[in-house]
Design a protein around this motif. Structure first.
Motif, PDB file in Angstrom:
ATOM      1  N   PRO A  47     -18.563  42.288 -14.082  1.00 20.53           N
ATOM      2  CA  PRO A  47     -18.948  40.992 -13.515  1.00 20.53           C
ATOM      3  C   PRO A  47     -17.771  40.181 -12.976  1.00 20.53           C
ATOM      4  O   PRO A  47     -17.920  39.486 -11.969  1.00 20.53           O
ATOM      5  CB  PRO A  47     -19.591  40.263 -14.700  1.00 20.53           C
ATOM      6  N   TRP A  50     -17.059  41.450  -9.652  1.00 25.56           N
ATOM      7  CA  TRP A  50     -18.189  41.036  -8.810  1.00 25.56           C
ATOM      8  C   TRP A  50     -18.011  39.584  -8.375  1.00 25.56           C
ATOM      9  O   TRP A  50     -18.219  39.235  -7.209  1.00 25.56           O
ATOM     10  CB  TRP A  50     -19.447  41.189  -9.666  1.00 25.56           C
TER      11      TRP A  50
ATOM     12  N   GLN B 139     -17.641  31.186 -16.793  1.00 20.96           N
ATOM     13  CA  GLN B 139     -18.100  30.969 -15.422  1.00 20.96           C
ATOM     14  C   GLN B 139     -17.865  32.185 -14.527  1.00 20.96           C
ATOM     15  O   GLN B 139     -18.545  32.353 -13.508  1.00 20.96           O
ATOM     16  CB  GLN B 139     -17.372  29.766 -14.810  1.00 20.96           C
ATOM     17  N   MET B 140     -16.907  33.033 -14.905  1.00 19.46           N
ATOM     18  CA  MET B 140     -16.621  34.220 -14.099  1.00 19.46           C
ATOM     19  C   MET B 140     -17.722  35.271 -14.218  1.00 19.46           C
ATOM     20  O   MET B 140     -17.720  36.244 -13.461  1.00 19.46           O
ATOM     21  CB  MET B 140     -15.288  34.848 -14.531  1.00 19.46           C
ATOM     22  N   THR B 141     -18.611  35.152 -15.177  1.00 20.01           N
ATOM     23  CA  THR B 141     -19.592  36.225 -15.357  1.00 20.01           C
ATOM     24  C   THR B 141     -21.038  35.749 -15.251  1.00 20.01           C
ATOM     25  O   THR B 141     -21.943  36.575 -15.223  1.00 20.01           O
ATOM     26  CB  THR B 141     -19.414  36.907 -16.730  1.00 20.01           C
ATOM     27  N   LEU B 142     -21.267  34.449 -15.201  1.00 23.26           N
ATOM     28  CA  LEU B 142     -22.652  33.949 -15.251  1.00 23.26           C
ATOM     29  C   LEU B 142     -23.535  34.578 -14.173  1.00 23.26           C
ATOM     30  O   LEU B 142     -24.594  35.137 -14.463  1.00 23.26           O
ATOM     31  CB  LEU B 142     -22.669  32.419 -15.093  1.00 23.26           C
ATOM     32  N   VAL B 143     -23.093  34.486 -12.930  1.00 25.30           N
ATOM     33  CA  VAL B 143     -23.947  34.933 -11.822  1.00 25.30           C
ATOM     34  C   VAL B 143     -24.181  36.446 -11.833  1.00 25.30           C
ATOM     35  O   VAL B 143     -25.321  36.894 -11.823  1.00 25.30           O
ATOM     36  CB  VAL B 143     -23.373  34.452 -10.474  1.00 25.30           C
ATOM     37  N   PRO B 144     -23.108  37.255 -11.881  1.00 28.98           N
ATOM     38  CA  PRO B 144     -23.360  38.696 -11.874  1.00 28.98           C
ATOM     39  C   PRO B 144     -24.174  39.173 -13.071  1.00 28.98           C
ATOM     40  O   PRO B 144     -25.040  40.043 -12.902  1.00 28.98           O
ATOM     41  CB  PRO B 144     -21.955  39.310 -11.889  1.00 28.98           C
ATOM     42  N   VAL B 145     -23.952  38.618 -14.242  1.00 27.81           N
ATOM     43  CA  VAL B 145     -24.724  39.066 -15.402  1.00 27.81           C
ATOM     44  C   VAL B 145     -26.199  38.673 -15.228  1.00 27.81           C
ATOM     45  O   VAL B 145     -27.106  39.461 -15.506  1.00 27.81           O
ATOM     46  CB  VAL B 145     -24.136  38.514 -16.717  1.00 27.81           C
ATOM     47  N   LEU B 146     -26.435  37.488 -14.709  1.00 25.15           N
ATOM     48  CA  LEU B 146     -27.813  37.072 -14.436  1.00 25.15           C
ATOM     49  C   LEU B 146     -28.472  38.023 -13.431  1.00 25.15           C
ATOM     50  O   LEU B 146     -29.610  38.456 -13.617  1.00 25.15           O
ATOM     51  CB  LEU B 146     -27.810  35.642 -13.892  1.00 25.15           C
ATOM     52  N   ARG B 147     -27.735  38.367 -12.379  1.00 28.70           N
ATOM     53  CA  ARG B 147     -28.234  39.318 -11.376  1.00 28.70           C
ATOM     54  C   ARG B 147     -28.565  40.663 -12.030  1.00 28.70           C
ATOM     55  O   ARG B 147     -29.610  41.259 -11.784  1.00 28.70           O
ATOM     56  CB  ARG B 147     -27.167  39.579 -10.311  1.00 28.70           C
ATOM     57  N   MET B 148     -27.636  41.134 -12.887  1.00 27.54           N
ATOM     58  CA  MET B 148     -27.847  42.442 -13.529  1.00 27.54           C
ATOM     59  C   MET B 148     -29.112  42.411 -14.376  1.00 27.54           C
ATOM     60  O   MET B 148     -29.895  43.358 -14.363  1.00 27.54           O
ATOM     61  CB  MET B 148     -26.640  42.799 -14.407  1.00 27.54           C
ATOM     62  N   PHE B 149     -29.304  41.330 -15.127  1.00 25.86           N
ATOM     63  CA  PHE B 149     -30.501  41.218 -15.962  1.00 25.86           C
ATOM     64  C   PHE B 149     -31.750  41.274 -15.092  1.00 25.86           C
ATOM     65  O   PHE B 149     -32.714  41.970 -15.399  1.00 25.86           O
ATOM     66  CB  PHE B 149     -30.488  39.904 -16.756  1.00 25.86           C
ATOM     67  N   ASP B 151     -32.062  42.497 -11.958  1.00 29.14           N
ATOM     68  CA  ASP B 151     -32.213  43.797 -11.317  1.00 29.14           C
ATOM     69  C   ASP B 151     -32.712  44.829 -12.316  1.00 29.14           C
ATOM     70  O   ASP B 151     -33.559  45.671 -11.982  1.00 29.14           O
ATOM     71  CB  ASP B 151     -30.879  44.249 -10.711  1.00 29.14           C
ATOM     72  N   ILE B 172     -27.043  39.408 -25.516  1.00 27.23           N
ATOM     73  CA  ILE B 172     -26.022  40.250 -24.886  1.00 27.23           C
ATOM     74  C   ILE B 172     -24.860  39.383 -24.396  1.00 27.23           C
ATOM     75  O   ILE B 172     -23.696  39.688 -24.628  1.00 27.23           O
ATOM     76  CB  ILE B 172     -26.628  41.053 -23.704  1.00 27.23           C
ATOM     77  N   LEU B 243     -28.547  27.435 -20.731  1.00 29.05           N
ATOM     78  CA  LEU B 243     -29.121  26.946 -19.476  1.00 29.05           C
ATOM     79  C   LEU B 243     -29.320  28.092 -18.491  1.00 29.05           C
ATOM     80  O   LEU B 243     -30.291  28.122 -17.737  1.00 29.05           O
ATOM     81  CB  LEU B 243     -28.185  25.916 -18.832  1.00 29.05           C
ATOM     82  N   VAL B 244     -28.370  29.024 -18.491  1.00 30.93           N
ATOM     83  CA  VAL B 244     -28.402  30.091 -17.497  1.00 30.93           C
ATOM     84  C   VAL B 244     -29.264  31.271 -17.951  1.00 30.93           C
ATOM     85  O   VAL B 244     -30.053  31.797 -17.172  1.00 30.93           O
ATOM     86  CB  VAL B 244     -26.965  30.575 -17.179  1.00 30.93           C
TER      87      VAL B 244
END
Lengths: 319, 304
Positions: A47, A50, B139-149, B151, B172, B243-244
């Protein structure tokens, strides 16, 4: 943490190296650490890459859309008054707010923490005082935000601060509703929550200073101030640096208390980088812009963490 | 040892007048300490008193005026726990915090054991790599991890909210984020355990699994407790990740629910005050019952 001698002996041939690996329980080592490694690679390392890639993209709808190079960074640092506004004096914007936070929050926590650590050791009710100062450390920033929003309430029948001001004949002030006061009001609330941490660390360090040295200084006629200035303070430099690092890391990441107290308002006056990142990403759906802010946060963290790890390596050597 | 060197009179003044002189000469110290303690207490005491007052009282007079006529009521707590769903949010907070404490504890301890007592290639390099990950802001991982979940949900069942609609996502996320610190803290503790003990167990033919569960973990209870308490409070108090990663309204933890109560109803102090104390109840209980481990965990956590 240099490799212990004999950990990875440069074997002559691949076969002997593999045999040695098996003999040394290499598979078992991997089996024990693999769950952690997999989780970290999948949900953290990947991530991070990414997000770095996303910071170079428009990232609309939180997906890769269009590669824009360093445009997001350029806009953030030169063309976004909410983030960094150097046109006026004093400068303004989320990044400047974070700097205000670093200076005020860190120094206030240190001063109050040190003051209480030094004074509390001189009274019998030390443990009670310490518990009172330290308890806010345990509670959520969300709760701290509610507690202080209540104190700052503009209604003098609700907010104790404005009631006091009115009692002295002043006019109630909307502490969180005015751009000139909002940051200081939130910073003080967070100092209230964190000064106990500084106090506990510094107090533990003070207790470690030999009483005999202090008594010897007293018999030689040193005043209490001399003792603090010449003996205790110099020996506190390491714990003070530990606390400072912790406080600064805390400031760079500060989010919850601002989200609950003001949601960045009024007019974005209390935004900080972590809040802007959340706002742009999840409310504005500007993934690339938010990712660029996250990368800036990471860049701010690196020197602090490098210092931290270096310090711990030197401590590990001592062990 | 050093206390014997201190003249007795200093520690225990003999006469009342001596004590009085002692106290007065120190009165600036007492004044400063008491002033600070009062400033530190007023905000929370004020909100606590308010949480036991009914709504019209709160609006018409300040909490500090209640000493004369105090209409004690538990209505606010009843209201937030039933009508505002904070009862179920309380359970959600537990449902999130307990696994998000146990998972990193077990996974982190296993890795820390490998990094301290099993030799394998690149061991110290991997360990340092994991420690370096402590630098990563969430903050470096919020968006990609959300996307992965999302997808992953789409790909397996066609339901985008398969993971974020349950507690799995936040478990997780918290587990991953706790691991670098857990590994670091526990490994530093494990290497201080006596080598002879572990070597003796090996000689007796104990497997690594057995050594881990029967020797390492029982000897490491203080370190495990410190980390566990630190992590539990961290997760319990967290707002941002919840929140995320918690998107099902029925699953929201207390922190998110309280911020929602505030944005939905405006500033309703009878709800917010009681809600804040529901949120604080568990950390305060932990603090007062496990203060020693709590402070240790916090001091150790100063690297996070």
């Amino acid at each position: 943490m240099s490799t212990a001698p004999g950990t990875v002996v440069g074997g002559a041939t691949p076969r002997s190296r593999r045999a040695e690996f098996m003999a040394r329980g290499g598979w078992q080592g991997l089996m024990f650490s693999l769950p952690a490694i997999i989780l970290l690679v999948v949900f953290m390392v990947y991530p991070v890459l990414w997000t770095i890639r996303l910071s170079l993209d428009t990232g609309r709808g939180l997906r890769f859309r269009e590669f824009v190079g360093l445009d997001n960074f350029e806009r953030l640092l030169t063309n976004d008054r909410r983030f960094l506004d150097l046109s006026g004096f004093p400068p303004d914007g989320a990044l400047v707010n974070n700097i205000k936070w670093i200076v005020l929050y860190t120094s206030l926590c240190l001063i109050l923490g040190l003051l209480m650590a030094v004074l509390a050791t001189r009274v019998r009710y030390e443990s009670m005082i310490k518990a009172i100062i330290f308890v806010p450390m345990a509670i959520a920033a969300t709760a701290v935000a509610i507690i202080w929003k209540f104190v700052y309430s503009p209604d003098p029948d609700i907010g104790v601060l404005n009631a006091a001001i009115q009692g002295f004949g002043g006019d109630p002030i909307s502490w969180l509703g005015r751009e000139s006061t909002v940051n200081y009001a939130i910073i003080f609330a967070y100092v209230w929550a964190s000064a106990g941490f500084a106090m506990v660390v510094l107090s533990a360090a003070l207790k470690g200073i030999s009483q005999e040295v202090i008594e010897a200084a007293r018999t030689d006629g040193a005043t209490e101030w001399d003792i603090f200035r010449r003996i205790q303070f110099p020996l506190l430099s390491l714990p003070i640096s530990v606390v400072t690092v912790w406080l600064v890391i805390n400031v760079i990441k500060v989010f919850d208390i601002i989200y609950v107290m003001t949601a960045g308002g009024p007019n974005g006056a209390s935004q900080v980088i972590a809040y802007t990142m959340y706002d742009q990403t999840f409310q504005g759906s500007k993934g690339g812009y938010g990712a660029a802010i996250a990368v800036i946060m990471l860049i701010m963290m690196i020197p602090i963490m490098a210092f931290n790890i270096k310090r711990f390596r030197s401590e590990a050597v001592v062990q | 040892m050093s206390t014997q060197a201190v003249p007795v009179a200093r520690a225990h003044p003999a006469t009342v007048s001596e004590r009085l002189v002692n106290f007065v000469s120190r009165s600036p110290v007492h004044l400063v300490l008491i002033a600070i303690a009062v400033i530190w207490l007023i905000p929370s005491v004020g909100l606590l008193v308010t949480s036991f007052r009914n709504r019209p009282d709160i609006a018409s007079s300040g909490w500090w005026e209640t000493l004369s006529n105090f209409n004690f009521t538990l209505d606010n707590y009843e209201n937030v726990l039933s009508n505002q769903n904070m009862g179920s949010s309380f359970l959600n907070s537990l449902m999130i915090s307990i696994p998000a404490t146990l998972f990193p504890l077990l996974i982190g301890a296993a890795a820390a054991y490998a990094f301290s007592w099993i030799r394998f290639p690149f061991r110290d390099t991997i360990f340092l790599g994991i420690v370096a990950l402590m630098v990563i802001p969430v903050q470096m991982t919020l968006v990609p991890v959300l996307r992965m979940f999302r997808d992953l949900g789409n790909w397996t069942t066609g339901k985008e909210d398969l993971i974020t609609g349950s507690f799995v996502g936040i478990w997780i996320a918290h587990t991953t984020f706790a691991l670098p610190f857990a590994v670091f803290l526990l490994r530093n503790f494990f290497i201080t355990l006596p080598r002879d003990l572990i070597e003796a167990a090996r000689v007796d033919g104990a497997s690594n699994l057995r050594i881990f569960f029967r020797v390492i973990l029982p000897l490491s209870v203080p370190a495990l407790a410190s980390f566990g308490i630190f992590q539990f409070l961290w997760v319990w108090n967290d707002l941002l990740m919840a929140l995320v990663f918690v998107q099902e309204p029925d699953d929201l933890p207390l922190t998110v629910r309280i911020s929602q109560v505030q944005s939905t109803y405006g500033v309703e102090w009878h709800l917010l005050s009681a809600g804040a104390f529901v949120l604080m109840a568990v950390p305060l209980a932990v603090f007062f019952s496990l203060q020693r481990y709590f402070v240790q965990g916090l001091l150790a956590g100063s690297v996070k």
